[in-house]
Design a protein around this motif. Structure first.
Motif, PDB file in Angstrom:
ATOM      1  N   LEU A 187       2.405  -7.666  -0.975  1.00  0.00           N
ATOM      2  CA  LEU A 187       2.794  -7.122   0.324  1.00  0.00           C
ATOM      3  C   LEU A 187       1.808  -7.584   1.392  1.00  0.00           C
ATOM      4  CD1 LEU A 187       3.508  -3.426  -0.677  1.00  0.00           C
ATOM      5  CD2 LEU A 187       5.185  -5.174  -0.187  1.00  0.00           C
ATOM      6  N   PRO A 188       2.303  -7.834   2.614  1.00  0.00           N
ATOM      7  CA  PRO A 188       1.367  -8.092   3.713  1.00  0.00           C
ATOM      8  C   PRO A 188       0.514  -6.851   3.984  1.00  0.00           C
ATOM      9  CG  PRO A 188       3.601  -8.677   4.348  1.00  0.00           C
ATOM     10  CD  PRO A 188       3.688  -8.004   3.023  1.00  0.00           C
ATOM     11  N   ILE A 189      -0.550  -7.031   4.730  1.00  0.00           N
ATOM     12  CA  ILE A 189      -1.517  -5.948   4.940  1.00  0.00           C
ATOM     13  C   ILE A 189      -0.858  -4.721   5.569  1.00  0.00           C
ATOM     14  CG2 ILE A 189      -3.661  -5.327   6.114  1.00  0.00           C
ATOM     15  CD1 ILE A 189      -4.059  -7.328   3.897  1.00  0.00           C
ATOM     16  N   SER A 190       0.017  -4.925   6.566  1.00  0.00           N
ATOM     17  CA  SER A 190       0.640  -3.782   7.239  1.00  0.00           C
ATOM     18  C   SER A 190       1.560  -3.010   6.301  1.00  0.00           C
ATOM     19  CB  SER A 190       1.410  -4.251   8.472  1.00  0.00           C
ATOM     20  OG  SER A 190       2.410  -5.179   8.088  1.00  0.00           O
ATOM     21  N   LEU A 191       2.347  -3.710   5.496  1.00  0.00           N
ATOM     22  CA  LEU A 191       3.238  -3.012   4.556  1.00  0.00           C
ATOM     23  C   LEU A 191       2.454  -2.384   3.409  1.00  0.00           C
ATOM     24  CD1 LEU A 191       6.313  -5.398   4.385  1.00  0.00           C
ATOM     25  CD2 LEU A 191       6.006  -3.327   5.733  1.00  0.00           C
ATOM     26  N   PHE A 192       1.335  -3.000   3.018  1.00  0.00           N
ATOM     27  CA  PHE A 192       0.487  -2.383   2.003  1.00  0.00           C
ATOM     28  C   PHE A 192      -0.119  -1.083   2.529  1.00  0.00           C
ATOM     29  CE2 PHE A 192      -3.666  -1.822  -0.028  1.00  0.00           C
ATOM     30  CZ  PHE A 192      -3.255  -1.690  -1.348  1.00  0.00           C
ATOM     31  N   ALA A 193      -0.503  -1.072   3.804  1.00  0.00           N
ATOM     32  CA  ALA A 193      -1.031   0.155   4.405  1.00  0.00           C
ATOM     33  C   ALA A 193       0.037   1.242   4.425  1.00  0.00           C
ATOM     34  CB  ALA A 193      -1.535  -0.129   5.814  1.00  0.00           C
ATOM     35  N   LEU A 194       1.285   0.859   4.716  1.00  0.00           N
ATOM     36  CA  LEU A 194       2.391   1.820   4.683  1.00  0.00           C
ATOM     37  C   LEU A 194       2.591   2.365   3.271  1.00  0.00           C
ATOM     38  CD1 LEU A 194       4.763   3.104   6.285  1.00  0.00           C
ATOM     39  CD2 LEU A 194       6.120   1.153   5.540  1.00  0.00           C
ATOM     40  N   GLN A 195       2.490   1.498   2.279  1.00  0.00           N
ATOM     41  CA  GLN A 195       2.617   1.931   0.886  1.00  0.00           C
ATOM     42  C   GLN A 195       1.494   2.906   0.521  1.00  0.00           C
ATOM     43  OE1 GLN A 195       4.893   1.227  -1.562  1.00  0.00           O
ATOM     44  NE2 GLN A 195       3.755   2.483  -2.986  1.00  0.00           N
ATOM     45  N   MET A 196       0.278   2.611   0.933  1.00  0.00           N
ATOM     46  CA  MET A 196      -0.849   3.489   0.612  1.00  0.00           C
ATOM     47  C   MET A 196      -0.730   4.833   1.327  1.00  0.00           C
ATOM     48  SD  MET A 196      -2.747   2.341  -1.665  1.00  0.00           S
ATOM     49  CE  MET A 196      -1.344   1.646  -2.484  1.00  0.00           C
ATOM     50  N   MET A 197      -0.190   4.842   2.529  1.00  0.00           N
ATOM     51  CA  MET A 197       0.047   6.123   3.217  1.00  0.00           C
ATOM     52  C   MET A 197       1.064   6.953   2.444  1.00  0.00           C
ATOM     53  SD  MET A 197      -0.041   4.983   7.218  1.00  0.00           S
ATOM     54  CE  MET A 197       1.020   6.314   7.660  1.00  0.00           C
ATOM     55  N   GLY A 198       2.095   6.301   1.902  1.00  0.00           N
ATOM     56  CA  GLY A 198       3.062   7.009   1.079  1.00  0.00           C
ATOM     57  C   GLY A 198       2.443   7.566  -0.192  1.00  0.00           C
ATOM     58  N   VAL A 199       1.567   6.797  -0.817  1.00  0.00           N
ATOM     59  CA  VAL A 199       0.894   7.246  -2.042  1.00  0.00           C
ATOM     60  C   VAL A 199      -0.022   8.431  -1.748  1.00  0.00           C
ATOM     61  CG1 VAL A 199      -0.830   6.575  -3.766  1.00  0.00           C
ATOM     62  CG2 VAL A 199       1.056   5.039  -3.227  1.00  0.00           C
ATOM     63  N   ILE A 200      -0.797   8.332  -0.666  1.00  0.00           N
ATOM     64  CA  ILE A 200      -1.713   9.426  -0.318  1.00  0.00           C
ATOM     65  C   ILE A 200      -0.934  10.686   0.056  1.00  0.00           C
ATOM     66  CG2 ILE A 200      -3.432  10.163   1.387  1.00  0.00           C
ATOM     67  CD1 ILE A 200      -4.444   7.245   1.328  1.00  0.00           C
ATOM     68  N   GLY A 201       0.170  10.524   0.790  1.00  0.00           N
ATOM     69  CA  GLY A 201       1.002  11.675   1.132  1.00  0.00           C
ATOM     70  C   GLY A 201       1.590  12.342  -0.092  1.00  0.00           C
ATOM     71  N   SER A 202       2.058  11.546  -1.040  1.00  0.00           N
ATOM     72  CA  SER A 202       2.618  12.141  -2.259  1.00  0.00           C
ATOM     73  C   SER A 202       1.525  12.796  -3.106  1.00  0.00           C
ATOM     74  CB  SER A 202       3.368  11.090  -3.066  1.00  0.00           C
ATOM     75  OG  SER A 202       2.474  10.099  -3.523  1.00  0.00           O
TER      76      SER A 202
ATOM     77  N   LEU B 293       8.607   8.320  -8.694  1.00  0.00           N
ATOM     78  CA  LEU B 293       9.870   7.631  -8.447  1.00  0.00           C
ATOM     79  C   LEU B 293       9.984   7.193  -6.981  1.00  0.00           C
ATOM     80  CD1 LEU B 293      12.616   6.838  -9.705  1.00  0.00           C
ATOM     81  CD2 LEU B 293      13.480   9.005  -8.837  1.00  0.00           C
ATOM     82  N   ILE B 294       9.609   8.053  -6.068  1.00  0.00           N
ATOM     83  CA  ILE B 294       9.680   7.716  -4.639  1.00  0.00           C
ATOM     84  C   ILE B 294       8.722   6.580  -4.308  1.00  0.00           C
ATOM     85  CG2 ILE B 294       9.101   8.594  -2.334  1.00  0.00           C
ATOM     86  CD1 ILE B 294      10.331  11.262  -3.214  1.00  0.00           C
ATOM     87  N   ASN B 295       7.513   6.624  -4.834  1.00  0.00           N
ATOM     88  CA  ASN B 295       6.550   5.552  -4.572  1.00  0.00           C
ATOM     89  C   ASN B 295       6.999   4.224  -5.177  1.00  0.00           C
ATOM     90  OD1 ASN B 295       4.680   6.951  -3.000  1.00  0.00           O
ATOM     91  ND2 ASN B 295       3.769   7.865  -4.822  1.00  0.00           N
ATOM     92  N   ALA B 296       7.597   4.273  -6.350  1.00  0.00           N
ATOM     93  CA  ALA B 296       8.089   3.039  -6.968  1.00  0.00           C
ATOM     94  C   ALA B 296       9.240   2.443  -6.168  1.00  0.00           C
ATOM     95  CB  ALA B 296       8.529   3.317  -8.401  1.00  0.00           C
ATOM     96  N   THR B 297      10.165   3.273  -5.706  1.00  0.00           N
ATOM     97  CA  THR B 297      11.271   2.749  -4.902  1.00  0.00           C
ATOM     98  C   THR B 297      10.775   2.231  -3.550  1.00  0.00           C
ATOM     99  OG1 THR B 297      11.770   4.986  -4.132  1.00  0.00           O
ATOM    100  CG2 THR B 297      13.078   4.139  -5.966  1.00  0.00           C
ATOM    101  N   LEU B 298       9.788   2.889  -2.950  1.00  0.00           N
ATOM    102  CA  LEU B 298       9.215   2.394  -1.700  1.00  0.00           C
ATOM    103  C   LEU B 298       8.586   1.023  -1.906  1.00  0.00           C
ATOM    104  CD1 LEU B 298       8.409   2.848   1.284  1.00  0.00           C
ATOM    105  CD2 LEU B 298       6.320   3.925   0.422  1.00  0.00           C
ATOM    106  N   TYR B 299       7.882   0.841  -3.004  1.00  0.00           N
ATOM    107  CA  TYR B 299       7.260  -0.453  -3.306  1.00  0.00           C
ATOM    108  C   TYR B 299       8.309  -1.547  -3.497  1.00  0.00           C
ATOM    109  CZ  TYR B 299       4.460  -3.976  -5.666  1.00  0.00           C
ATOM    110  OH  TYR B 299       3.850  -5.146  -6.024  1.00  0.00           O
TER     111      TYR B 299
END
Length: 93
Positions: free
Chosen positions: A19-34, A52-58
């Motif tokens: 993932l590019p840096i911006s989308l990786f940051a979005l993924q990490m925000m989702g992980v931290i929120g969950s 499941l939500i984090n895997a589908t987001l990825y």
């Protein structure tokens, strides 16, 4: 002796887990929120749902990275830009 290939793609975008840096940051925000949701309201179904939500987001972010035309909705600019006044009057007759 081990040989190494020369890295020639230095000007390409940096990727983390594909993932590019911006989308990786979005993924990490989702992980931290969950993780926050799981910590403050612990249950097994919530843990499985967060995974499941984090895997589908990825997967969705990877698909958007590999096929960027999926987000392209419409053209922003016209094909030609002109200073000609647009009027309904016809001067040729």
């Amino acid at each position: 002796m081990k040989g190494y290939q020369i890295y020639r793609n230095i000007r390409k975008r940096a990727l983390i887990f594909g993932l590019p840096i911006s989308l990786f940051a979005l993924q990490m925000m989702g992980v931290i929120g969950s993780l926050l949701v799981v910590i403050f309201s612990f249950s097994l179904s919530l843990v499985l749902g967060a995974v499941l939500i984090n895997a589908t987001l990825y997967v969705v972010l990877l698909k958007l990275t590999n096929q960027p035309h999926l987000l392209h909705i419409g053209k922003v600019f016209p094909k030609a830009i002109s200073n000609k006044k647009t009027t309904a009057l016809n001067y040729e007759d």
